[in-house]
Design an enzyme around this catalytic site. Structure first.
Site: not given
Ligand code: ZN
Ligand code: MN
Length: 253
Positions: A33, A35, A44, A119, A121, A173, A178
């Site tokens: 994904e 970032h 992630d 992650h 989700e 996010h 992160e």
């Molecule tokens: Zn992430």
């Molecule tokens: Mn994520």
């Protein structure tokens, strides 16, 4: 030679020998994904893998290969699927993969499994996969844990990590947490000159389909990452390793 915790680096006799000591197997659950412009698509995957390895070292555990794909990136938590490079799984695919991994580890005499989700989700689809496996296996000695590593964020670090008014963990996010953890674990993968400094996203309390791309900051970071540092990353990662190892030892003994 230091004994590896990575199953991927073990031969089958080494794995078989380790299994005799009834280790916890930690499984990083990632996603592929976006970032932001400053971090790689694999954040992630890399962060829960780092947490799993640190926890396994403290608990004489092992780390299974990470799930490199996750459930669909959502605009309000991951920026959404419209960013180039974000590759998503359907929920049923992820749940079935988790179910199969539990079943396979069990077949090889593993009785303690801990899924570490990196992650947002993924949470309920990983839960579903574990539950399907438990139902299929029936009464057994298998015990499984599932956690999101950021839930172990220590409140006493809040002021240190998030200066000023923090918009909340939901917007973390590709932001301070992160980015800092990546600066600590994989500094060579952080484009420091491209760290975004956009204001926090202002999402309404609902989702829509098709998604409104304009809800999401164009950088892909849901709030500023400017205050990220490697030192913050070190503090967080060390705390996660300690606290999650303690939780795993508490559950599994
Ligand atoms: Zn992430
Ligand atoms: Mn994520």
């Amino acid at each position: 030679m230091i004994e590896t915790v990575r199953m991927a680096e073990m031969s089958w006799p080494e794995f078989a020998e380790r299994v005799k000591h009834d280790p916890v197997v930690f499984v990083p659950c990632g996603a592929f994904e976006q970032h932001g412009p400053h971090l790689p698509l694999s954040v992630d995957i890399l962060l829960p893998t780092g947490v799993c390895e640190a926890v396994a070292q403290r608990t004489q555990g092992m780390v299974a290969p990470a799930l490199n794909y996750g459930y669909k990136s959502m605009p309000k938590t991951g920026g959404g699927p419209h960013f180039p490079g974000t590759l998503n799984l359907d929920g049923a695919t992820l749940s079935a993969s988790v179910r199969d991994i539990v079943r396979e580890l069990y077949r090889h005499e593993i009785r303690k499994i801990c899924f570490i989700v990196g992650h947002y989700e993924n949470q309920w689809f990983v839960t579903e996969g574990i539950d399907l496996a438990m139902r299929e296996l029936g009464p057994s000695a298998l015990r499984v844990m599932r956690l999101e590593y950021w839930d172990f964020f220590p409140p006493e670090l809040t002021d240190k990590v998030f200066p000023g008014t923090h918009p909340g963990i939901m917007l973390e996010h590709a932001a301070i947490m992160e980015t800092s953890c990546m600066m600590h674990l994989h500094p060579e993968l952080v484009r420091v000159d491209l760290i975004p400094d956009n204001p926090p996203a202002d999402f309404p309390p609902y989702d829509v389909w098709p998604a409104h791309k304009e809800w999401v900051p164009s950088s892909g970071a849901l709030t500023s990452a400017k205050a990220a540092t490697a030192e913050k990353g070190r503090l967080m990662m060390e705390h996660y390793a300690r606290a999650i190892a303690e939780a795993a030892q508490g559950e599994f003994g």
